[in-house]
Design a protein around this motif. Structure first.
Motif, PDB file in Angstrom:
ATOM      1  N   HIS A  10       0.803  -1.223   0.000  1.00  0.00           N
ATOM      2  CA  HIS A  10       0.000   0.000   0.000  1.00  0.00           C
ATOM      3  C   HIS A  10       0.838   1.275   0.000  1.00  0.00           C
ATOM      4  O   HIS A  10       0.304   2.373  -0.165  1.00  0.00           O
ATOM      5  N   SER A  11       2.145   1.125   0.181  1.00  0.00           N
ATOM      6  CA  SER A  11       3.020   2.300   0.187  1.00  0.00           C
ATOM      7  C   SER A  11       4.449   1.877  -0.107  1.00  0.00           C
ATOM      8  O   SER A  11       4.799   0.691  -0.008  1.00  0.00           O
ATOM      9  N   ALA A  12       5.273   2.864  -0.443  1.00  0.00           N
ATOM     10  CA  ALA A  12       6.692   2.587  -0.667  1.00  0.00           C
ATOM     11  C   ALA A  12       7.346   2.110   0.622  1.00  0.00           C
ATOM     12  O   ALA A  12       8.196   1.213   0.611  1.00  0.00           O
ATOM     13  N   GLU A  13       6.937   2.715   1.734  1.00  0.00           N
ATOM     14  CA  GLU A  13       7.493   2.327   3.028  1.00  0.00           C
ATOM     15  C   GLU A  13       7.190   0.859   3.334  1.00  0.00           C
ATOM     16  O   GLU A  13       8.044   0.131   3.857  1.00  0.00           O
ATOM     17  N   HIS A  14       5.966   0.439   3.006  1.00  0.00           N
ATOM     18  CA  HIS A  14       5.567  -0.954   3.219  1.00  0.00           C
ATOM     19  C   HIS A  14       6.454  -1.892   2.399  1.00  0.00           C
ATOM     20  O   HIS A  14       6.962  -2.899   2.908  1.00  0.00           O
TER      21      HIS A  14
END
Length: 215
Positions: free
Chosen positions: A51-55
């Protein structure tokens, strides 16, 4: 600068782990992730959604038959910044950038950062399957080349690695000999063995071979 121990460790860390094709999809739109996953599954391609780049950065594990579908615009870390972080961490995945907007400057920047293709939303099924198939083939080719270099590097003795590092550091034969406390003639013998084991014929060719693996 190319560092031999770091290169060997990095090559080993990215060794093939599985043969199942996998597309990593980084997009903040859950419905889009589900739709793309269902579409690719009809071609036998597994999708992992983030769901995100961080994920993605927090849970990514490399395998040998993979590519990345990356949304350009996301909350937090966007597509361009994720590419930069991947390059810093030596995550060498074929990247296909996806966006609802054909932003020429941004797309050009993603190509400079290593992206191999671009898809504009809404995505056409035929184009998606075609580009993903090509990206997976690119990854298999890259990993095969990396694995081959890994095997060749491990044929070198410790002394041969030391001599090679000297050449990588642009030292002359005499300088390598003084640094290692051996004769120039012995350095030359090691150089011949290094070239034979790595299938290169010159120091520039050796540098090009190693440089391709640390990008």
């Amino acid at each position: 600068m190319i560092n031999m121990p770091a290169l060997v460790l990095r090559t080993a860390r990215h060794a093939p782990l599985t043969t199942e094709p996998c597309v990593h999809l980084v997009d903040d739109d859950e419905h889009f992730r589900i739709a793309i996953g269902l579409l690719l599954s009809t071609s036998g391609i597994h999708t992992k959604g983030y769901h995100s780049a961080e994920h993605f950065l927090s849970v990514y594990v490399p395998q040998d038959n993979e590519c990345l579908l990356l949304d350009l615009r996301m909350p937090g870390i966007g597509g361009l910044e994720l590419q930069r972080k991947m390059n810093e961490r030596h995550i060498n995945l074929p990247v296909i950038v996806i966006s609802a907007f054909a932003e020429t400057p941004s797309v050009v920047e993603t190509i400079r950062n290593g992206a191999i293709d671009f898809l504009e939303k809404p995505i056409e099924e035929v184009a998606l399957i075609d580009k993903v198939t090509k990206a997976l083939a690119t990854d298999r080719s890259r990993k095969a080349e990396t694995g081959d270099l890994h095997r060749r590097l491990h044929r070198l003795s410790d002394r041969e690695r030391q001599v090679m590092q000297g050449f990588i550091d642009a030292k002359t034969t005499q300088e390598v000999a003084r640094h290692l406390g051996i004769s120039p003639k012995t350095v030359e013998k090691h150089r011949v063995h290094i070239f034979e084991k790595l299938a290169v014929s010159s120091v520039p060719e050796l540098m090009c071979l190693l440089a391709r693996q640390v990008k």
